[in-house]
Design an enzyme around this catalytic site. Structure first.
Site, PDB file in Angstrom:
ATOM      1  N   TYR A   1     -12.490   7.796  -2.576  1.00  0.00           N
ATOM      2  CA  TYR A   1     -11.950   7.953  -1.227  1.00  0.00           C
ATOM      3  C   TYR A   1     -10.719   8.850  -1.161  1.00  0.00           C
ATOM      4  O   TYR A   1     -10.555   9.634  -0.214  1.00  0.00           O
ATOM      5  CB  TYR A   1     -11.685   6.582  -0.591  1.00  0.00           C
ATOM      6  CG  TYR A   1     -10.411   5.893  -1.027  1.00  0.00           C
ATOM      7  CD1 TYR A   1      -9.298   5.846  -0.202  1.00  0.00           C
ATOM      8  CD2 TYR A   1     -10.326   5.259  -2.266  1.00  0.00           C
ATOM      9  CE1 TYR A   1      -8.138   5.205  -0.583  1.00  0.00           C
ATOM     10  CE2 TYR A   1      -9.173   4.618  -2.657  1.00  0.00           C
ATOM     11  CZ  TYR A   1      -8.079   4.601  -1.817  1.00  0.00           C
ATOM     12  OH  TYR A   1      -6.926   3.970  -2.214  1.00  0.00           O
TER      13      TYR A   1
ATOM     14  N   ASP B   1       0.842  -1.186   0.000  1.00  0.00           N
ATOM     15  CA  ASP B   1       0.000   0.000   0.000  1.00  0.00           C
ATOM     16  C   ASP B   1       0.891   1.254   0.000  1.00  0.00           C
ATOM     17  O   ASP B   1       1.770   1.363  -0.867  1.00  0.00           O
ATOM     18  CB  ASP B   1      -0.960  -0.058   1.202  1.00  0.00           C
ATOM     19  CG  ASP B   1      -2.042   0.991   1.168  1.00  0.00           C
ATOM     20  OD1 ASP B   1      -3.022   0.820   0.418  1.00  0.00           O
ATOM     21  OD2 ASP B   1      -1.917   2.000   1.894  1.00  0.00           O
TER      22      ASP B   1
ATOM     23  N   HIS C   1      -7.036  -6.750  -0.867  1.00  0.00           N
ATOM     24  CA  HIS C   1      -5.954  -5.766  -0.750  1.00  0.00           C
ATOM     25  C   HIS C   1      -4.889  -6.127   0.292  1.00  0.00           C
ATOM     26  O   HIS C   1      -3.698  -5.949   0.041  1.00  0.00           O
ATOM     27  CB  HIS C   1      -6.550  -4.399  -0.413  1.00  0.00           C
ATOM     28  CG  HIS C   1      -5.557  -3.285  -0.387  1.00  0.00           C
ATOM     29  ND1 HIS C   1      -4.855  -2.869  -1.513  1.00  0.00           N
ATOM     30  CD2 HIS C   1      -5.122  -2.487   0.623  1.00  0.00           C
ATOM     31  CE1 HIS C   1      -4.056  -1.866  -1.197  1.00  0.00           C
ATOM     32  NE2 HIS C   1      -4.197  -1.620   0.093  1.00  0.00           N
TER      33      HIS C   1
ATOM     34  N   TYR D   1      -2.031  11.113   1.415  1.00  0.00           N
ATOM     35  CA  TYR D   1      -2.950  11.370   0.299  1.00  0.00           C
ATOM     36  C   TYR D   1      -2.958  12.854  -0.078  1.00  0.00           C
ATOM     37  O   TYR D   1      -3.058  13.202  -1.256  1.00  0.00           O
ATOM     38  CB  TYR D   1      -4.365  10.932   0.674  1.00  0.00           C
ATOM     39  CG  TYR D   1      -4.504   9.458   0.952  1.00  0.00           C
ATOM     40  CD1 TYR D   1      -4.750   8.554  -0.083  1.00  0.00           C
ATOM     41  CD2 TYR D   1      -4.396   8.953   2.247  1.00  0.00           C
ATOM     42  CE1 TYR D   1      -4.889   7.191   0.167  1.00  0.00           C
ATOM     43  CE2 TYR D   1      -4.527   7.597   2.508  1.00  0.00           C
ATOM     44  CZ  TYR D   1      -4.769   6.717   1.463  1.00  0.00           C
ATOM     45  OH  TYR D   1      -4.894   5.371   1.706  1.00  0.00           O
TER      46      TYR D   1
END
Length: 327
Positions: A152, A103, A298, A233
């Protein structure tokens, strides 16, 4: 957990919490969102038992790592790689190490290999494939065009917005919903609607995720909050601006890539074509293997821990001293 040593190392202006076990060649494990060093609990014990020194930090903004600014501008890949280089210099100066990422940890592992290939012996990366910089379009512009504002990643951009919704949902439920997401498609978080189900609906945990595991994550995020984790992010476009000098650059370390066929990243538009039809090999010329695990989503390293452990070990044994490690 038994045998694991926990230390704090001063690196790059922050205090990095590190979990460590074993002796031998170093394997650096880099976690993603919404996880911690703890997400590697299966891998670090396994690799230590096979003659490796497993090191799993809480990345900047996560868990028991402290001292990082709250502003998103302090969470670029240059900052994170700076932390990792300083950590490696502190624990094993002038040596290359093995790296495993998942990730956001995979994103930062790619960046480490791009910026400082002299630090990496070989890489096993999971779930998030290398993304070459597109000089014509910023990342958020592309994501909004592809998925809209409820996607998201887009919902996480406004400071304080998604944090307030997470607080209303409850930290433990937020952790449960992210870790149990299995839809092989994009995750949407429409404003005011949370994860789209009733707030009192039961979340059934899979066999690989216990209440104790969830409680550990939830307690850490309850103490720390989500701001640091969300800043990764929020730094997406700033990363794009700062990494212009690496446009077109290749990853030049040996790589194995592992992904589940139910992972939302693997099912993103163009991902399978890029991975299997030469694009990834062009950008990562020393790519040696791509492993797609069937029926896996995931969090591949937790869902199929034993299988992933074997893949990691088998790959790193190719680059390890035979007398140092046990197969």
């Amino acid at each position: 957990m038994e045998g694991i040593q926990h230390t704090t190392v001063k690196v790059n202006g922050i205090n990095m919490h590190v979990a460590e076990i074993g002796r031998g060649p170093v394997v650096l494990f880099l976690h993603g969102f919404p996880e911690l060093w703890y997400s590697w609990r299966h891998q670090i014990h396994f690799m230590a038992s096979r003659g490796y020194r497993a090191i799993a930090p809480d990345l900047r903004g996560y868990g028991d790592t402290s001292g990082a600014p709250a502003e998103a501008g302090a969470y670029t890949s240059l900052h994170i790689v700076g932390d990792l280089v300083a950590l490696l210099d502190a624990i094993l100066p002038d040596h290359k190490v093995f790296v495993v990422g998942h990730d956001w940890g995979a994103v930062m592992a790619w960046a480490l290999c791009l910026y400082r290939p002299d630090k990496v012996k070989a890489l096993v990366n999971m779930s998030v494939v290398f993304t070459p910089r597109n000089p014509k379009r910023k990342p958020l512009e592309g994501l909004r065009a592809a998925y809209g504002n409820d996607y998201y990643v887009c919902r996480m951009q406004e400071p304080g917005d998604i944090e307030a919704e997470f607080a209303e949902i409850g930290t433990k439920r937020v952790i449960q919903k992210f870790l149990t997401y299995r839809t092989p498609g994009p995750l949407f978080l429409p404003k005011g609607k949370g994860f789209g189900d009733p707030p009192d609906a039961e979340v059934v945990l899979p066999s690989w995720l216990s209440e104790q595991d969830v409680d550990y994550y939830a307690n850490q995020f309850e103490k720390k909050g989500f701001v640091g984790a969300l800043n990764y992010y929020r730094a997406l476009d700033l990363n794009w601006e700062l990494t212009a000098p690496w446009t077109g650059a290749q990853i030049k370390v040996p790589v194995k890539f592992i992904v589940g066929d139910q992972d939302l990243t693997y099912n993103a538009p163009g991902a399978k074509d890029y991975i299997h039809n030469g694009g990834l090999k062009k950008d990562v010329p020393f790519l040696q293997d791509v492993v797609v695990l069937e029926g896996v989503a995931h969090f591949v390293h937790e869902e199929k821990a034993d299988e992933v452990n074997r893949h990691i070990l088998d790959f790193f044994l190719k680059f390890s001293c035979s007398s140092c490690c046990v197969s």
